[in-house]
Every structure is written in C-alpha cells, then in structure tokens.
Design an enzyme around this catalytic site. Structure first.
Site, PDB file in Angstrom:
ATOM      1  N   ASP A 103       0.835  -1.207   0.000  1.00 48.99           N
ATOM      2  CA  ASP A 103       0.000   0.000   0.000  1.00 48.99           C
ATOM      3  C   ASP A 103       0.864   1.249   0.000  1.00 48.99           C
ATOM      4  O   ASP A 103       2.002   1.224   0.470  1.00 48.99           O
ATOM      5  CB  ASP A 103      -0.847   0.087   1.276  1.00 48.99           C
ATOM      6  CG  ASP A 103      -1.804  -1.060   1.405  1.00 48.99           C
ATOM      7  OD1 ASP A 103      -2.158  -1.654   0.388  1.00 48.99           O
ATOM      8  OD2 ASP A 103      -2.177  -1.345   2.557  1.00 48.99           O
TER       9      ASP A 103
HETATM   10  N1  URA Z   1      -1.198  -5.853   4.031  1.00 48.27           N
HETATM   11  C1  URA Z   1      -1.653  -4.593   3.990  1.00 48.27           C
HETATM   12  O1  URA Z   1      -2.663  -4.263   4.607  1.00 48.27           O
HETATM   13  N2  URA Z   1      -0.964  -3.696   3.269  1.00 48.27           N
HETATM   14  C2  URA Z   1       0.158  -4.000   2.601  1.00 48.27           C
HETATM   15  O2  URA Z   1       0.735  -3.137   1.953  1.00 48.27           O
HETATM   16  C3  URA Z   1       0.620  -5.310   2.649  1.00 48.27           C
HETATM   17  C4  URA Z   1      -0.081  -6.231   3.366  1.00 48.27           C
END
Ligand code: URA
Length: 238
Positions: A103
C-alpha cells in the site's frame, strides 16, 4: 550505436553469423527500410528493427532488486494521481517492475525484477510465499483478538476467510504477523476485523529473506544465493 548483426543477436534472433545471413536475405528492416548492408548501425530502443515484418527487441539481462519502500510511494508503474512510484527510487536501465504490491503507506521490503516468469511464480496463489509484517496499532489488542487472527478472520469487503496467521506479540500494541495470502490491504483488514486500527505497517521478510540494514528508500541487487533461494521457494520447494 550497435552493428545490426550484433543487435539482432542480442535480440535472440540468431547467432551473429546467422544474423548476417538473415540480413543478406533481405528479411531485416530498420525504420521501415530493408537493409542488406552488414555495416549498418542501429540505436538500441530508438530505431525500430523488424525481421520478417515483426519487431524485435534486445533481451535484457535479468535483474533482481530488493527495495526498502518508504511511505508515500505507489507500487504501480504509473499513478493516475501523479504520486511518486517505487520505480522513481530505482535507477537501473532494465525495465523492472514490482513483484506484488505494498500500500501507499506501507513500508518495507519489495522485490523488483524484469524476470516475468520469476514474478509470476512468486505471485502464484498456490505458491504465494510467506510475508512477515511489523504492525503497530492505535490501541492495545487483547489476547482474544490475537487468538482470532491466529485462527482466521472474516474479511467482509472481500467475502473471504483468512488462513491461520502467525502472530507474535512484541508489545501491547505491536505485533509481528506472518501470512501467506496477499489480498488487498490484507493485514490492515485483518486487524480491522478484530476492531483494531493499524497505524504503521512494514514488511520485514519475504520468506526467509530479510534485510534490517537496507535504509528506507534505498535498494540493492539480491545476491545470487538470495535469487536461488527465492526461485526454489517460488517453485514450492520448502
Ligand atoms: N497488508 C496490507 O494491509 N498492506 C500491505 O501493503 C501489505 C499487506
């Protein structure tokens, strides 16, 4: 600039000698013009070279990169909103792309490569490799919530039950979480499912691959041993 026959060989069309024969046979065009001269030079990526009417491109050396992704970077190659992408942090001439995603506000280890086959294997749901995250929550989470995460929780938006996760408590609101799945925002959603808000998330390991020394925003090439390990991991030899 490169000699045409060398260029064709670098595209995997034929050996250099074989390429000379293909040129002499009038099967090669440069920018739409048939070339039969051996001395012709071409500019990689700028000139369009075709063989029997089909464009050919140089085969790139396979590269494998480990990046320590900072917050605020997207893992897509381009972003419609113009936010910086992880590719802005990696200055190599090969056209690499991220293996999987993190993310915008997640930090941590991300592999980039130009090896499509390797990337597909790494991301194949059947062989999805374990990823470990460090998580800091807004509030403490009790043992009941932790027990639920270890068993698996229901993610409403995805209509999906998570597999049992390895959850190690570091503090009242800090955890290390290892999961094998990679659904969108999975770790954040898992904690939401038990009533917790994730304030900080960092990927600390991909399988057994770790690097605590790599500074945020920096990258390095994976060592041949690390590449070998990941390939055998992706092939399901665990
Ligand atoms: N889980 C999440 O919530 N975000 C990420 O970037 C990776 C795993």
């Amino acid at each position: 600039m490169m000699r045409l026959q060398k260029y064709l060989a670098s595209c995997g069309v034929a050996s250099r000698r074989g390429a000379e024969e293909i040129i002499a046979a009038g099967r090669v065009q440069v920018n739409g013009v048939t070339v039969t001269e051996m001395g012709t030079s071409v500019e990689e990526y700028d000139d369009e070279v075709t063989v029997d009417g089909k464009a050919v491109y140089p085969e790139e050396k396979k590269v494998y990169i480990l990046l320590s992704k900072p917050k605020g970077y997207v893992t897509t190659a381009t972003d419609p909103q113009g936010r910086p992408t992880v590719l802005d942090l990696v200055d190599v001439k090969e056209r690499v792309f991220p293996v999987g995603r993190l993310d915008l506000n997640t930090e941590g280890l991300l592999i980039l490569t130009n090896d499509g086959e390797f990337a597909n294997k790494m991301m194949h749901p059947r062989y999805e490799c374990e990823k470990t995250y460090f998580v800091r929550l807004a509030e403490p989470l009790g043992e009941d919530g932790v027990a639920q995460l270890r068993k698996g929780v229901w993610i409403e938006e995805e209509q999906f039950m998570t597999s049992p996760a390895t959850v190690v408590r570091k503090d009242e609101n800090k955890f290390s979480v290892t999961i094998r799945e990679g659904k969108k925002r999975q770790v954040r959603r898992m904690f939401e499912a038990v009533g917790s808000k994730v304030l900080y998330l960092r990927r600390t390991a991909i399988g057994e691959l770790r690097d605590t020394k790599l500074e945020k925003g920096k990258w390095r090439y994976l060592t041949p041993d690390e590449v070998k390990y990941l390939i055998s991991y992706a092939n399901g030899k665990r």
